[in-house]
Design a protein around this motif. Structure first.
Motif, PDB file in Angstrom:
ATOM      1  N   GLU A  56       1.005  -1.151   0.267  1.00 17.80           N
ATOM      2  CA  GLU A  56       0.150   0.475   0.046  1.00 17.80           C
ATOM      3  C   GLU A  56       1.296   1.558  -0.263  1.00 17.80           C
ATOM      4  OE1 GLU A  56      -2.209   1.827   3.450  1.00 17.80           O
ATOM      5  OE2 GLU A  56      -3.373  -0.275   2.578  1.00 17.80           O
ATOM      6  N   TRP A  57       0.460   1.432  -0.964  1.00 19.71           N
ATOM      7  CA  TRP A  57       1.691   2.921  -1.196  1.00 19.71           C
ATOM      8  C   TRP A  57       0.808   4.589   0.242  1.00 19.71           C
ATOM      9  CZ3 TRP A  57       5.355   3.974  -3.127  1.00 19.71           C
ATOM     10  CH2 TRP A  57       6.413   2.593  -4.033  1.00 19.71           C
ATOM     11  N   ARG A  58       1.571   4.927   0.832  1.00 20.11           N
ATOM     12  CA  ARG A  58       1.410   6.026   1.836  1.00 20.11           C
ATOM     13  C   ARG A  58       2.403   6.903   1.712  1.00 20.11           C
ATOM     14  NH1 ARG A  58       0.272   2.979   7.757  1.00 20.11           N
ATOM     15  NH2 ARG A  58      -1.148   2.088   6.186  1.00 20.11           N
ATOM     16  N   ASN A  59       1.521   8.338   2.760  1.00 24.26           N
ATOM     17  CA  ASN A  59       2.647   9.497   2.600  1.00 24.26           C
ATOM     18  C   ASN A  59       3.177   9.926   3.425  1.00 24.26           C
ATOM     19  OD1 ASN A  59       2.111  10.172  -0.139  1.00 24.26           O
ATOM     20  ND2 ASN A  59       0.155  10.830   0.478  1.00 24.26           N
ATOM     21  N   ASP A  60       4.017   9.936   3.957  1.00 29.94           N
ATOM     22  CA  ASP A  60       4.594  11.066   5.436  1.00 29.94           C
ATOM     23  C   ASP A  60       4.362  11.639   5.983  1.00 29.94           C
ATOM     24  OD1 ASP A  60       6.638  11.889   4.694  1.00 29.94           O
ATOM     25  OD2 ASP A  60       8.364  10.549   4.917  1.00 29.94           O
ATOM     26  N   HIS A  61       4.788  12.405   6.825  1.00 24.25           N
ATOM     27  CA  HIS A  61       4.373  13.170   7.552  1.00 24.25           C
ATOM     28  C   HIS A  61       5.152  14.777   6.831  1.00 24.25           C
ATOM     29  CE1 HIS A  61       8.272  13.373   9.488  1.00 24.25           C
ATOM     30  NE2 HIS A  61       8.745  14.622   9.474  1.00 24.25           N
ATOM     31  N   THR A  62       5.169  14.558   5.412  1.00 22.60           N
ATOM     32  CA  THR A  62       6.256  15.556   4.764  1.00 22.60           C
ATOM     33  C   THR A  62       6.053  15.296   3.461  1.00 22.60           C
ATOM     34  OG1 THR A  62       7.952  14.321   4.604  1.00 22.60           O
ATOM     35  CG2 THR A  62       8.455  15.407   6.040  1.00 22.60           C
ATOM     36  N   GLY A  63       5.002  14.629   3.252  1.00 20.83           N
ATOM     37  CA  GLY A  63       4.586  14.362   1.504  1.00 20.83           C
ATOM     38  C   GLY A  63       5.199  13.243   1.122  1.00 20.83           C
ATOM     39  N   LYS A  64       6.074  12.809   1.252  1.00 26.19           N
ATOM     40  CA  LYS A  64       7.070  12.053   0.610  1.00 26.19           C
ATOM     41  C   LYS A  64       6.362  10.971   0.761  1.00 26.19           C
ATOM     42  CE  LYS A  64      11.806   9.251   0.255  1.00 26.19           C
ATOM     43  NZ  LYS A  64      12.552   9.757  -0.310  1.00 26.19           N
ATOM     44  N   ARG A  65       6.293   9.897  -0.781  1.00 25.80           N
ATOM     45  CA  ARG A  65       5.631   8.487  -0.658  1.00 25.80           C
ATOM     46  C   ARG A  65       6.350   7.374   0.225  1.00 25.80           C
ATOM     47  NH1 ARG A  65       1.397   7.252  -5.935  1.00 25.80           N
ATOM     48  NH2 ARG A  65       3.413   5.629  -5.714  1.00 25.80           N
ATOM     49  N   TYR A  66       5.421   6.428   0.095  1.00 28.04           N
ATOM     50  CA  TYR A  66       6.415   5.125   0.434  1.00 28.04           C
ATOM     51  C   TYR A  66       5.531   3.960   0.297  1.00 28.04           C
ATOM     52  CZ  TYR A  66       4.279   5.377   5.241  1.00 28.04           C
ATOM     53  OH  TYR A  66       4.009   5.547   6.545  1.00 28.04           O
ATOM     54  N   ALA A  67       5.683   1.991   0.309  1.00 23.22           N
ATOM     55  CA  ALA A  67       5.445   1.677   0.208  1.00 23.22           C
ATOM     56  C   ALA A  67       5.673   0.874   1.682  1.00 23.22           C
ATOM     57  CB  ALA A  67       5.863   0.662  -1.086  1.00 23.22           C
ATOM     58  N   ARG A  68       4.539  -0.192   2.707  1.00 26.23           N
ATOM     59  CA  ARG A  68       4.024  -0.800   3.024  1.00 26.23           C
ATOM     60  C   ARG A  68       3.775  -1.791   2.843  1.00 26.23           C
ATOM     61  NH1 ARG A  68       4.687  -0.559   8.875  1.00 26.23           N
ATOM     62  NH2 ARG A  68       5.409   2.242   8.193  1.00 26.23           N
ATOM     63  N   TYR A  69       4.782  -3.048   3.536  1.00 23.81           N
ATOM     64  CA  TYR A  69       3.754  -4.043   2.768  1.00 23.81           C
ATOM     65  C   TYR A  69       2.829  -4.799   4.294  1.00 23.81           C
ATOM     66  CZ  TYR A  69       7.204  -3.116  -0.858  1.00 23.81           C
ATOM     67  OH  TYR A  69       8.347  -2.871  -1.752  1.00 23.81           O
ATOM     68  N   PHE A  70       1.892  -5.837   4.457  1.00 19.92           N
ATOM     69  CA  PHE A  70       1.049  -6.079   4.504  1.00 19.92           C
ATOM     70  C   PHE A  70       1.369  -7.620   4.648  1.00 19.92           C
ATOM     71  CE2 PHE A  70       0.082  -1.850   4.792  1.00 19.92           C
ATOM     72  CZ  PHE A  70      -0.602  -1.527   5.453  1.00 19.92           C
ATOM     73  N   SER A  71       1.137  -8.268   5.535  1.00 22.70           N
ATOM     74  CA  SER A  71       0.643  -9.425   4.949  1.00 22.70           C
ATOM     75  C   SER A  71      -0.645 -10.287   5.162  1.00 22.70           C
ATOM     76  CB  SER A  71       2.077 -10.750   6.539  1.00 22.70           C
ATOM     77  OG  SER A  71       1.119 -10.552   7.369  1.00 22.70           O
ATOM     78  N   ASN A  72      -0.785 -10.866   4.388  1.00 22.84           N
ATOM     79  CA  ASN A  72      -2.149 -11.599   4.048  1.00 22.84           C
ATOM     80  C   ASN A  72      -2.550 -13.001   5.271  1.00 22.84           C
ATOM     81  OD1 ASN A  72      -2.692  -9.094   2.683  1.00 22.84           O
ATOM     82  ND2 ASN A  72      -1.929 -10.394   0.840  1.00 22.84           N
TER      83      ASN A  72
END
Length: 72
Positions: A56-72
C-alpha cells in the motif's frame, strides 16, 4: 506458506517481522535489519516461500510517498 530458514537471513528476518507485526516499510527494514532492498526480499518471500504480501502506498508527514507491506 513456508517459513524461510535462518540461513536465508534477510528473508527470515522480514518473514518473522511480518508474522509478529504484520507490516513493514523500507525505512523500518533498513533501520532494524540493515536490509537495503526490501523489494527484493518481499519478492523472494512471495515467489519462493509462498507468502501473500500486499503493498500500500502512503505519504509520510512531509508528503513523501513510501510503500508499506502487509502480510495477508
Amino acid at each position: 506458506m513456508i517459513m524461510p530458514s535462518p540461513s536465508h537471513h534477510q528473508a527470515y528476518q522480514v518473514a518473522k517481522h511480518l508474522t509478529d507485526l504484520s507490516t513493514i516499510s523500507a525505512l523500518e527494514a533498513t533501520s532494524l535489519y540493515r536490509i537495503t532492498s526490501l523489494t527484493k526480499v518481499i519478492s523472494v518471500l512471495n515467489n519462493r516461500y509462498g507468502f501473500a504480501i500486499s503493498k500500500e502506498w502512503r505519504n509520510d508527514h512531509t508528503g513523501k510517498r513510501y510503500a508499506r507491506y502487509f502480510s495477508n
